[in-house]
Design a protein around this motif. Structure first.
Motif, PDB file in Angstrom:
ATOM      1  N   ARG A  69      34.364  35.192  33.560  1.00 36.63           N
ATOM      2  CA  ARG A  69      33.121  34.822  34.240  1.00 36.63           C
ATOM      3  C   ARG A  69      32.084  35.935  34.143  1.00 36.63           C
TER       4      ARG A  69
ATOM      5  N   LEU B 174      44.550  34.553  36.849  1.00 36.23           N
ATOM      6  CA  LEU B 174      43.345  34.592  37.692  1.00 36.23           C
ATOM      7  C   LEU B 174      42.421  35.731  37.270  1.00 36.23           C
ATOM      8  N   LEU B 175      43.022  36.881  36.908  1.00 39.37           N
ATOM      9  CA  LEU B 175      42.215  38.024  36.475  1.00 39.37           C
ATOM     10  C   LEU B 175      41.462  37.677  35.186  1.00 39.37           C
TER      11      LEU B 175
ATOM     12  N   GLU C 195      50.760  34.621  37.559  1.00 41.60           N
ATOM     13  CA  GLU C 195      49.707  33.956  38.324  1.00 41.60           C
ATOM     14  C   GLU C 195      48.474  34.859  38.443  1.00 41.60           C
ATOM     15  N   LEU C 196      48.731  36.110  38.808  1.00 43.49           N
ATOM     16  CA  LEU C 196      47.638  37.062  38.998  1.00 43.49           C
ATOM     17  C   LEU C 196      46.915  37.312  37.679  1.00 43.49           C
TER      18      LEU C 196
ATOM     19  N   ARG D 140      43.456  36.716  46.839  1.00 41.17           N
ATOM     20  CA  ARG D 140      42.093  37.235  46.733  1.00 41.17           C
ATOM     21  C   ARG D 140      41.478  36.831  45.391  1.00 41.17           C
TER      22      ARG D 140
ATOM     23  N   ASN E 282      52.676  39.877  36.806  1.00 41.33           N
ATOM     24  CA  ASN E 282      52.624  38.646  37.605  1.00 41.33           C
ATOM     25  C   ASN E 282      51.756  37.608  36.887  1.00 41.33           C
TER      26      ASN E 282
ATOM     27  N   LYS F 160      40.587  34.805  34.169  1.00 38.77           N
ATOM     28  CA  LYS F 160      39.535  33.845  34.504  1.00 38.77           C
ATOM     29  C   LYS F 160      38.330  34.559  35.112  1.00 38.77           C
ATOM     30  N   GLY F 161      38.624  35.457  36.072  1.00 41.71           N
ATOM     31  CA  GLY F 161      37.538  36.188  36.750  1.00 41.71           C
ATOM     32  C   GLY F 161      36.775  37.074  35.789  1.00 41.71           C
TER      33      GLY F 161
ATOM     34  N   PRO G  47      45.349  44.349  47.368  1.00 40.14           N
ATOM     35  CA  PRO G  47      44.472  43.385  46.689  1.00 40.14           C
ATOM     36  C   PRO G  47      43.048  43.937  46.579  1.00 40.14           C
ATOM     37  N   PHE G  48      42.315  43.436  45.622  1.00 38.80           N
ATOM     38  CA  PHE G  48      40.952  43.938  45.411  1.00 38.80           C
ATOM     39  C   PHE G  48      40.045  42.739  45.148  1.00 38.80           C
ATOM     40  N   ALA G  49      38.764  42.926  45.413  1.00 39.32           N
ATOM     41  CA  ALA G  49      37.800  41.855  45.134  1.00 39.32           C
ATOM     42  C   ALA G  49      37.537  41.835  43.632  1.00 39.32           C
ATOM     43  N   MET G  50      37.398  40.642  43.109  1.00 39.07           N
ATOM     44  CA  MET G  50      37.148  40.509  41.675  1.00 39.07           C
ATOM     45  C   MET G  50      35.880  41.260  41.291  1.00 39.07           C
ATOM     46  N   GLU G  51      34.869  41.180  42.156  1.00 41.56           N
ATOM     47  CA  GLU G  51      33.606  41.854  41.804  1.00 41.56           C
ATOM     48  C   GLU G  51      33.771  43.375  41.808  1.00 41.56           C
TER      49      GLU G  51
ATOM     50  N   ASP H 261      38.295  34.532  44.862  1.00 39.13           N
ATOM     51  CA  ASP H 261      37.134  35.098  44.162  1.00 39.13           C
ATOM     52  C   ASP H 261      36.716  34.272  42.952  1.00 39.13           C
ATOM     53  N   THR H 262      37.668  33.562  42.361  1.00 40.72           N
ATOM     54  CA  THR H 262      37.302  32.773  41.174  1.00 40.72           C
ATOM     55  C   THR H 262      36.961  31.334  41.541  1.00 40.72           C
TER      56      THR H 262
END
Lengths: 454, 227
Positions: free
Chosen positions: B22, B15-16, B11-12, A263, B9, B18-19, B102-106, A267-268
């Motif tokens: 933004r 990504l977090l 990888e996670l 996810r 984690n 990075k998100g 899991p959750f949406a980045m937004e 999302d990114t």
């Protein structure tokens, strides 16, 4: 002994038999012992009397004979209306030399008195006679002195004591034995108290309290192996439950972490057409994973006996939780019915999931522009009304089974939600059913057990 | 604004970071509770994103030790555990919010912003949802960048809705916050204000709309692009 299941009733039953036998045998045995003792005493007294009479015997001056010379003051004992004793003096051949009896017969009819040191009794004019034979050497000859007593004589009381003993002893023995029975019952009940306490403890053990063990302390030794075995069985059960919980937790981690990474990766990404479809896929996959985990947890879920929840608040939470989804798909959602707390026997979070799944199901089947209504009643009933096509009568049982769905081709339509509702209802001793809604649509009714407020 | 992300984690966490970047946050990522303690000792963060499943220590114990020393930095808990019996544990230990993987980045960003907007926190001065925003100190409402005039009560209602944009706000909360315990509230007073506010938002060309969830409360939601 299959008729008597309780130990106490077995003891009582056997005890009553024992009392019956004892209350007959014991007086008889006591009577016999007393009778023997009394006879012994009686004979000793008679022997003493015989020796007294022997002291009145004197050898004749010429030898070869004896004379009986009873002093006048002793005469009334042997003759007359108040005579206590009868006597006879026999020579070694059994001929009567002197006697108090008028018929000159020996007291004992035995042919050979020499062999009987104490003759016992015989019938004489309807009365029993007890007597002794005592040998006495006078000069160079042996004489036998017989002394007897009529048991019917009013001054002889020993046999009266023995005779009155039997009924008295019987009447005392019986209450004493009954008292003993009562004491035994009390002892047994006290001895079984730890067993009763252990039963109460065992009754409180459930999936939410698997750590409870039965106390082996103060338990009767005979019961300890059973208690020990039960505790060991509980150890194994607890390990099973723990394994189940750990499995669910591990599965949650193993399934949700990759989904979270997926996810976050999607999302990114830059906003491209595939991103939206991937997001939808992940959302659907996530919902299925969540439902599978819910089902796995609910398989072993038991509501604590005393716990209760406010069904009205639970429904308000569920409606608030699902409202953004309803609004997002152009549907209206409303909570109606009672506005005050509705207390039911149950676990708030589990009930929340049940109502949430019912609402989710209703939103899915209601067309855009339609309304979903959640109605709470004071008797612990929730009705979820949709404006969908309704559920055909033939499907109203199968719809609550796992993975059932009406239209397998339709995306986003999963059958797990209603299975969760069914499981939660069962765990709460409640029920779920579906009917047609007058005017179109379906009504799902979740019935729970009302309780008093905390 | 600096956020500490505690997640094992790799990888996670990448990504977090990075998100979050933004959305204007800068994220420091650590993989265990020990490193988290070091980072917290060295630097002050606007908020902490805390995963409960850490290799060296349970995330909840870390949360308790943070709260135990009087540190009130907002904490958003992440967890893979969402069992029937798990849900409230994180919040009881002092977490401000709770997000299940899991959750949406937004969603993560929105929750973080909501935490930071709480009175006294860093973002508390401006509330934004869709094209509607509110200056909490100047009490000025902007729709699509243009100032609009709202009454004090309407502004108060809008503030409550903006603080919980996208979520249902119970009607009782409006009554409590607007009228206090005076109790002198007509049963439909809130409805009247909401009705007026709804009309003014629509007239002003707002991309958000107030939905009534009958029996529960109100929901401020973004209108879909097509509408």
């Amino acid at each position: 002994m299959t008729r008597f299941r309780s130990i106490v009733s077995r003891v009582v039953a056997l005890h009553i038999v024992a009392i019956g036998v004892t209350s007959i045998l014991m007086p008889l045995a006591l009577y016999w012992l007393l009778y023997e003792a009394a006879n012994g005493l009686h004979r000793d007294a008679l022997r003493a009397q015989a020796l007294t009479i022997a002291s009145f015997l004197h050898p004749t001056a010429g030898g070869g004979g004896v004379t009986l010379d009873i002093p006048p003051e002793a005469q009334p004992i042997y003759s007359g209306d108040y005579a206590l004793y009868a006597y006879a003096i026999l020579d070694s051949e059994g001929n009567v030399l002197f006697t108090s009896r008028p018929d000159d017969a020996p007291l004992s009819a035995k042919k050979d008195p020499l062999t009987d040191d104490s003759f016992t009794r015989r019938r004489s004019k309807g009365a029993s006679l007890i007597g002794v034979n005592v040998p006495r050497a006078i000069g160079d000859r042996l004489y036998w002195i017989q002394v007897g007593q009529d048991l019917a004589h009013r001054d002889v009381i020993i046999d009266d004591i023995v005779a009155s003993f039997l009924p008295r002893v019987a009447w005392i023995t019986f209450p004493i034995l009954l008292l003993l029975l009562l004491i035994d019952i009390l002892i047994f009940r006290r001895a079984l108290d730890p067993v009763r306490a252990a039963s109460d403890t065992a009754a409180s053990i459930g999936p939410t309290s698997t750590y409870v063990r039965l106390s082996e302390q103060s338990m009767p030794t005979e019961v300890v192996p059973l208690v020990h075995a039960v505790n060991q069985a509980l150890d194994r059960l607890e390990a099973g439950f723990r394994a189940q919980r750990e499995f669910t937790a591990d599965m949650a981690h193993e399934l949700r972490t990759p989904l979270a990474i997926m996810r976050a990766r999607v999302d990114t990404m830059d906003d491209q057409p595939p991103r939206r479809s991937l997001e939808t896929d992940i959302v659907n996959m996530t919902r299925t994973v969540n439902q599978v985990l819910d089902i796995a947890e609910l398989e072993a879920f038991v509501v604590d006996g005393g716990s209760q929840a406010d069904l009205q608040a639970v429904c308000a939470d569920a409606v608030a939780f699902m409202a953004p989804l309803a609004v997002d798909s152009d549907k209206t959602i409303a909570l109606t019915g009672v506005e005050t707390p509705v207390w039911v026997h149950g676990h708030a979070e589990a009930l929340f999931r049940a109502v949430r799944n019912l609402v989710e199901n209703a939103i899915r089947h209601t067309p855009a522009g339609g309304t979903i209504e959640v109605d709470v009643a004071a008797d612990g009933t929730v009705r979820v009304l949709d404006e969908g096509p309704g559920v055909p009568a033939a499907d109203r049982e199968t719809i609550f089974q796992r993975f059932w769905r009406r239209d397998r081709a339709r995306p986003g339509s999963r059958g797990l939600g209603l299975a969760i509702v069914t499981r939660v209802a069962a765990a709460h001793g409640g029920a779920i059913s579906v009917e047609d809604r007058p005017g179109g649509g379906a009504v799902f009714t979740l019935r729970l057990q009302p309780s008093r407020p905390a | 604004m600096r956020i500490l992300v505690v997640e094992d984690n790799a990888e996670l966490v990448a990504l977090l970071a990075k998100g979050l970047a933004r959305s204007g946050f800068s994220a420091d990522a650590v993989g265990n509770a020990g490193d988290a303690e070091h980072s917290l000792a060295a630097m002050r963060y606007a908020a902490i994103v805390l995963d409960l499943g850490l290799p060296d220590q349970d995330g909840l114990s870390l949360l308790r030790s943070i709260r135990g020393r009087g540190d009130s930095t907002p904490v958003l808990v992440l967890t893979a555990r969402d069992g029937v019996s798990d849900r409230v544990n994180g919040l009881r230990a002092g977490a401000d919010d709770y997000l299940v993987k899991p959750f949406a980045m937004e969603e993560l960003v929105a929750r973080l912003q909501a935490l930071l907007r709480r009175p006294g926190n860093l973002l508390g001065r401006q509330l934004t949802f869709g094209n509607v925003s509110l200056e909490t100190e100047g009490r000025q409402v902007f729709i699509d960048g243009t100032v609009r005039v709202f009454s004090a009560r309407e502004t108060a209602i809008l503030e409550i809705l903006l603080r919980r944009g996208g979520h249902v706000v119970p009607k009782r909360l409006f009554e409590d916050q607007l009228f206090g315990l005076s109790g002198d509230v007509g049963s439909n007073a809130v409805e009247v204000y909401v009705h007026r506010l709804r009309k003014m938002l629509a007239d002003g060309g707002a991309t958000v709309k107030i939905h009534t969830v009958r029996g529960v409360g109100y929901l401020l939601a973004e209108e879909k692009a097509a509408a």
